[in-house]
Design a protein around this motif. Structure first.
Motif, PDB file in Angstrom:
ATOM      1  N   GLY A 126       8.143   4.295   2.115  1.00 10.07           N
ATOM      2  CA  GLY A 126       6.699   4.399   1.981  1.00 10.07           C
ATOM      3  C   GLY A 126       6.146   5.738   2.445  1.00 10.07           C
ATOM      4  N   ARG A 132       6.942   1.785   8.977  1.00  9.33           N
ATOM      5  CA  ARG A 132       7.807   0.721   8.441  1.00  9.33           C
ATOM      6  C   ARG A 132       9.062   0.550   9.290  1.00  9.33           C
ATOM      7  NH1 ARG A 132       7.414   0.646   1.798  1.00  9.33           N
ATOM      8  NH2 ARG A 132       5.147   0.376   1.729  1.00  9.33           N
ATOM      9  N   ARG A 135       7.994  -1.491  12.289  1.00 12.20           N
ATOM     10  CA  ARG A 135       7.743  -2.890  11.919  1.00 12.20           C
ATOM     11  C   ARG A 135       9.043  -3.650  11.713  1.00 12.20           C
ATOM     12  NH1 ARG A 135       3.107  -1.945   7.262  1.00 12.20           N
ATOM     13  NH2 ARG A 135       1.391  -1.425   8.696  1.00 12.20           N
ATOM     14  N   ILE A 269       6.475  -6.029   5.946  1.00 14.47           N
ATOM     15  CA  ILE A 269       6.744  -4.616   6.219  1.00 14.47           C
ATOM     16  C   ILE A 269       5.897  -3.699   5.348  1.00 14.47           C
ATOM     17  CG2 ILE A 269       8.529  -2.819   6.145  1.00 14.47           C
ATOM     18  CD1 ILE A 269      10.500  -4.873   7.141  1.00 14.47           C
ATOM     19  N   THR A 270       5.530  -4.142   4.161  1.00 11.51           N
ATOM     20  CA  THR A 270       4.790  -3.241   3.267  1.00 11.51           C
ATOM     21  C   THR A 270       3.288  -3.455   3.288  1.00 11.51           C
ATOM     22  OG1 THR A 270       4.947  -4.698   1.322  1.00 11.51           O
ATOM     23  CG2 THR A 270       6.786  -3.177   1.717  1.00 11.51           C
ATOM     24  N   ASP A 272      -0.147  -3.838   5.245  1.00  8.12           N
ATOM     25  CA  ASP A 272      -0.692  -3.534   6.574  1.00  8.12           C
ATOM     26  C   ASP A 272      -1.368  -4.744   7.211  1.00  8.12           C
ATOM     27  OD1 ASP A 272       0.200  -0.952   6.284  1.00  8.12           O
ATOM     28  OD2 ASP A 272      -1.745  -0.147   5.671  1.00  8.12           O
TER      29      ASP A 272
END
Length: 352
Positions: A126, A132, A135, A269-270, A272
């Protein structure tokens, strides 16, 4: 996505199934997944990279076709992440695996190589790679507990227990200082050397405890970029960077359940909003890797963290293009798993 499955002979579940028998039973897969095998003969299906909904759809089709073809050949995919029926028998004897077996030693090396199976989710880094990366680590114990699927000897995830008994310089989480690049470089340097290439192209295990920083003394030459890149492939932390993120800490699931793992990890993870919501409960238990493997959802704090992860993921999936069927599957999985919260799942159901 990379899915691993032990493969059993329906007529003789305690018998090792030769890799060539599995390979011969499989047709060309419509979704384009690559077929490979782990050292003990575990089948691995690796999807081509692509957008989230498409990868799920294509790999689902491939698993369906593979499962049907194997059934016609008298074979069946295992439903758990640890083979409790057969002793570990290594079928692949390539130089890499020979060196790995010598380095890891018994009993945990053969068990890891030949008797375990996992789900690996590979995600683009990303626009904010450090976010990421963080996370993926903070969510780890909650997701280990949520998807623990290898009950044995008092562990909800005996697969994770096996990994914990291997060389910690290559299997422990990468320590975090706030600078992922420096953290990974330090991890690479401090990890033990597993093997070095000889001048004739062979591989020799390194058994004296040397680290990568000792490479020149061990090999008699300075390390090359190729040596460093190969060394990185012998490291197995729960999250491994390769230009993308490999999420490596998930137990294999029954053949119909793997999309739930993929969907939850991808969402958390992707997205927010999903990450922020999940991490309220997951971050405080982010250091409890072994507790997650031992107790799974029987631990109240891990149970709450896992529930928060599922609720956040289910809320995010429509935003991420997931179809109704996948969302329903994640919802049903969460209801079944989080409602009963067992200390360890039953061990009798080995085949699916």
């Amino acid at each position: 996505m990379e899915l691993e499955f032990p493969v059993f002979d329906r007529a003789a579940p305690n018998r090792t199934v030769p890799i060539e028998r599995i390979r011969a039973a499989l047709p060309r897969l419509p979704g384009g997944s690559r077929v490979t095998f782990e050292p003990g003969g575990q089948l691995e299906l690796s999807s081509p990279p692509g957008p989230f909904p498409g990868v799920i759809a294509d790999l689902t089709a491939d698993v369906h076709v593979a499962r049907r073809a194997l059934r016609e050949a008298g074979l069946v995919l295992g439903a758990t992440a640890l083979d409790l029926v057969r002793p570990p028998v290594r079928q692949l004897h390539e130089p890499r695996y020979d060196a790995m077996a010598a380095f890891l030693g018994e009993p945990y090396g053969p068990l890891m190589m030949c008797s375990t199976a996992s789900i690996q989710v590979n995600l683009d880094i990303g626009d904010e790679p450090a976010v990421r990366w963080e996370r993926a680590h903070l969510l780890g114990p909650a997701l280990v507990a949520a998807f623990a699927n290898s009950p044995a000897a008092g562990w909800a995830s005996a697969r994770q227990a096996i990994w914990s008994h291997l060389d910690p310089t290559r299997t422990a989480p990468v320590p975090a200082s706030g600078d992922p690049v420096a953290d990974w470089a330090r991890y690479l340097s401090h990890a033990r050397l597993m093997m070095v290439r000889t001048r004739d192209g062979g591989l020799v295990p390194v058994l004296d405890g040397s680290r990568f920083r000792d490479f020149a003394a061990v090999a008699g030459r300075p390390p090359s970029g190729r040596d460093l890149a190969y060394h990185a492939t012998t490291l197995f932390p729960p999250v491994r960077p390769r230009g993308w993120l490999e999420i490596r800490y998930l137990d294999a699931q029954p053949p119909a359940a793997w999309p739930v793992c993929a969907a939850v990890v991808y969402a958390l993870i992707t997205d927010d909003r999903a990450a922020a919501r999940a991490l309220e409960h997951a971050a405080p238990v982010s250091h409890r890797w072994l507790d997650a493997a031992r107790s799974g959802l029987a631990d109240p704090e891990l149970h709450r963290a896992a529930a928060a992860c599922f609720h956040a993921a289910i809320d995010a999936l429509p935003r991420l293009g997931a179809g109704r069927r996948l969302i329903d599957r994640v919802t049903a999985f969460a209801a079944a798993r989080l409602d009963r919260a067992p200390a360890a799942a039953p061990t009798e159901e080995v085949l699916a």
